[in-house]
Structure formats: structure tokens, C-alpha cells
Design an enzyme around this catalytic site. Structure first.
Site, short mmCIF file in Angstrom:
data_model
loop_
_atom_site.label_atom_id
_atom_site.label_comp_id
_atom_site.label_asym_id
_atom_site.label_seq_id
_atom_site.Cartn_x
_atom_site.Cartn_y
_atom_site.Cartn_z
N LYS A 24 0.84 -1.21 0.00
CA LYS A 24 0.00 0.00 0.00
C LYS A 24 0.88 1.27 0.00
O LYS A 24 2.09 1.18 0.23
CB LYS A 24 -0.92 -0.05 1.21
CG LYS A 24 -1.89 -1.25 1.18
CD LYS A 24 -2.81 -1.28 2.40
CE LYS A 24 -3.81 -2.41 2.32
NZ LYS A 24 -4.74 -2.43 3.47
N TYR B 22 -12.46 -2.94 -3.41
CA TYR B 22 -13.00 -2.99 -2.05
C TYR B 22 -14.53 -2.95 -2.04
O TYR B 22 -15.12 -2.51 -1.05
CB TYR B 22 -12.42 -1.85 -1.21
CG TYR B 22 -10.99 -2.09 -0.76
CD1 TYR B 22 -10.67 -3.19 0.05
CD2 TYR B 22 -9.96 -1.23 -1.10
CE1 TYR B 22 -9.37 -3.42 0.49
CE2 TYR B 22 -8.66 -1.45 -0.66
CZ TYR B 22 -8.37 -2.55 0.13
OH TYR B 22 -7.08 -2.77 0.57
N ASN C 243 -1.96 -0.02 7.27
CA ASN C 243 -1.44 -1.37 7.57
C ASN C 243 -0.59 -1.97 6.44
O ASN C 243 -0.47 -3.19 6.33
CB ASN C 243 -2.57 -2.30 8.03
CG ASN C 243 -3.65 -2.50 6.99
OD1 ASN C 243 -3.57 -1.96 5.89
ND2 ASN C 243 -4.66 -3.29 7.32
N HIS D 251 -1.74 -5.48 1.43
CA HIS D 251 -2.99 -6.21 1.18
C HIS D 251 -2.65 -7.61 0.68
O HIS D 251 -1.72 -7.78 -0.09
CB HIS D 251 -3.83 -5.51 0.12
CG HIS D 251 -4.88 -6.41 -0.47
ND1 HIS D 251 -6.07 -6.67 0.16
CD2 HIS D 251 -4.88 -7.17 -1.61
CE1 HIS D 251 -6.78 -7.52 -0.58
NE2 HIS D 251 -6.07 -7.85 -1.65
N GLU E 88 -9.26 -10.37 -7.95
CA GLU E 88 -8.33 -9.24 -7.80
C GLU E 88 -7.23 -9.28 -8.86
O GLU E 88 -6.85 -8.24 -9.40
CB GLU E 88 -7.73 -9.25 -6.38
CG GLU E 88 -8.79 -8.92 -5.33
CD GLU E 88 -8.35 -9.18 -3.90
OE1 GLU E 88 -7.18 -9.59 -3.69
OE2 GLU E 88 -9.17 -8.97 -2.99
N1 LIG Z 1 -11.86 0.02 11.23
C1 LIG Z 1 -11.11 0.39 10.18
N2 LIG Z 1 -10.69 1.68 10.07
C2 LIG Z 1 -9.95 2.08 9.02
N3 LIG Z 1 -9.57 1.25 8.02
C3 LIG Z 1 -9.95 -0.03 8.11
C4 LIG Z 1 -10.74 -0.52 9.18
N4 LIG Z 1 -10.97 -1.85 8.98
C5 LIG Z 1 -10.35 -2.15 7.83
N5 LIG Z 1 -9.74 -1.07 7.31
C6 LIG Z 1 -8.94 -1.00 6.08
O1 LIG Z 1 -9.62 -1.73 5.07
C7 LIG Z 1 -8.77 -2.77 4.59
C8 LIG Z 1 -9.63 -3.92 4.17
O2 LIG Z 1 -10.29 -4.43 5.28
P1 LIG Z 1 -10.56 -5.99 5.44
O3 LIG Z 1 -11.55 -6.15 6.51
O4 LIG Z 1 -10.84 -6.55 4.09
O5 LIG Z 1 -9.17 -6.50 6.01
P2 LIG Z 1 -8.00 -7.32 5.36
O6 LIG Z 1 -8.53 -8.38 4.46
O7 LIG Z 1 -7.05 -7.78 6.45
O8 LIG Z 1 -7.23 -6.21 4.58
P3 LIG Z 1 -6.73 -6.19 3.09
O9 LIG Z 1 -7.96 -6.49 2.25
O10 LIG Z 1 -6.21 -4.79 2.90
O11 LIG Z 1 -5.68 -7.25 3.01
C9 LIG Z 1 -7.82 -3.04 5.75
O12 LIG Z 1 -6.61 -3.64 5.36
C10 LIG Z 1 -7.58 -1.64 6.26
O13 LIG Z 1 -6.64 -0.94 5.44
#
Ligand SMILES: Nc1ncnc2c1ncn2[C@@H]1O[C@H](COP(=O)(O)OP(=O)(O)OP(=O)(O)O)[C@@H](O)[C@H]1O
Length: 157
Positions: free
Chosen positions: A16, A57, A120, A123, A134
Site C-alpha cells: 500500500k 473494495y 497497515n 494487502h 483481484e
Molecule cells: N476500522 C477500520 N478503520 C480504518 N480502516 C480499516 C478498518 N478496517 C479495515 N480497514 C482497512 O480496510 C482494509 C480492508 O479491510 P478488510 O476487513 O478486508 O481487512 P484485510 O482483508 O485484512 O485487509 P486487506 O484487504 O487490505 O488485506 C484493511 O486492510 C484496512 O486498510
């Protein structure tokens, strides 16, 4: 070509904008390479459009952070990659850690390199079906390479 079934599984990994800005590209690629996975596609430094990110997303569109998430992901270049190997979708998620870095164990990418959920750094696809979707969203089929990794005989039984 190594023929063991399952070795051709692929996952989509994106470093990211914060991961790129914080110079973590080499470290993250190194972890996947050293694990034994094979890089079969990479777009280094792509500025993702809001349109692509909204589609990527789409499952989170009703979450309160959706707008912030799209803005964050389009705030700078990302490194988009496809990694291949046995059980790579699940193992990559283990290497990445929990969505919230605060709950990620040391030794995982998020456990080692970040603090807050909204920054974080990486992804990884959460299922084989998501990975397929994706990969086709971020790559044209001709951008993915089939190549023989000479190390595979030392990685798989
Ligand atoms: N509560 C939150 N506040 C802000 N951003 C969030 C929150 N929860 C998730 N995100 C963001 O949305 C992304 C996608 O959320 P998801 O629940 O799909 O988690 P993930 O599968 O671990 O992440 P990713 O899809 O990025 O690998 C997260 O990686 C994070 O960047």
C-alpha cells in the site's frame, strides 16, 4: 515445469502507499521470495485509480471507513504483485498478520512494521476466489509470467 497439484495457486499482494513511502518494498518482496513463493507478475509503482479501488473494495462499500480507505489507497503509488505457490493464499495471510496491526504477532509483516489499521502497509487476498477476481482486476493475463523456478525442487517434496 514443476507438476505438483496446488503449486499453481496464485494470490494478489499489494504494498500500500504507506508501505512504499516507508521503503518497505524490498523487505516485503524478500520475505515472500525467501519463503519459497514465486513472483509471476508485478507492477512496481502504479497509481491506482479510485474506480479500480472502489471495485477492489466493493465488499466494504457499506463500512464507515470505505471512503477513507479508497482515499488512502489512492494517495500514492502501490506495488501490485502476483505470487504463486502451494497454499499461497492462506500462507500469505499468515505472513501478513491480522487486519489490525495491534493484534498481529511479531514476525508477521503487520506485526513488525505498522501500528494502526488505517495504515497497515500491505494487502493480501483472503480466498482463492478473491485472488482470482483481484488478479483479473489489476493485471491483464499477458502480464503474468509462467516460468520455471530452478529452486522449486529444493522447496517442495
Ligand atoms: N476500522 C477500520 N478503520 C480504518 N480502516 C480499516 C478498518 N478496517 C479495515 N480497514 C482497512 O480496510 C482494509 C480492508 O479491510 P478488510 O476487513 O478486508 O481487512 P484485510 O482483508 O485484512 O485487509 P486487506 O484487504 O487490505 O488485506 C484493511 O486492510 C484496512 O486498510
Amino acid at each position: 515445469m514443476f507438476s505438483r497439484s496446488g503449486v499453481s495457486e496464485r494470490t494478489f499482494i499489494a504494498i500500500k502507499p504507506d508501505g512504499v513511502q516507508r521503503h518497505l518494498v524490498g523487505e516485503i518482496v524478500r520475505r515472500f521470495e525467501r519463503k519459497g513463493f514465486k513472483l509471476v507478475g508485478a507492477v512496481c509503482c502504479v497509481q491506482a485509480s479510485e474506480e479500480l479501488l472502489k471495485e477492489h473494495y466493493i465488499d466494504l462499500r457499506d463500512r464507515p471507513f470505505y471512503g477513507r480507505l479508497v482515499k488512502y489507497m489512492s494517495s500514492g503509488p502501490v506495488v501490485a504483485m502476483v505470487w504463486q505457490g502451494l497454499d499461497v493464499v492462506r500462507m500469505a495471510r499468515t505472513m501478513i498478520g491480522e487486519t489490525n496491526p495491534a493484534e498481529s504477532k511479531p514476525g508477521t509483516i503487520r506485526g513488525d512494521f505498522c501500528i494502526e489499521v488505517g495504515k497497515n502497509v500491505i494487502h493480501g487476498s483472503d480466498s482463492v476466489e478473491s485472488a482470482q477476481k483481484e488478479i483479473s482486476l489489476w493485471f491483464h493475463p499477458e502480464e503474468l509470467m509462467c516460468w520455471e523456478d530452478a529452486a522449486e525442487r529444493w522447496i517442495y517434496e
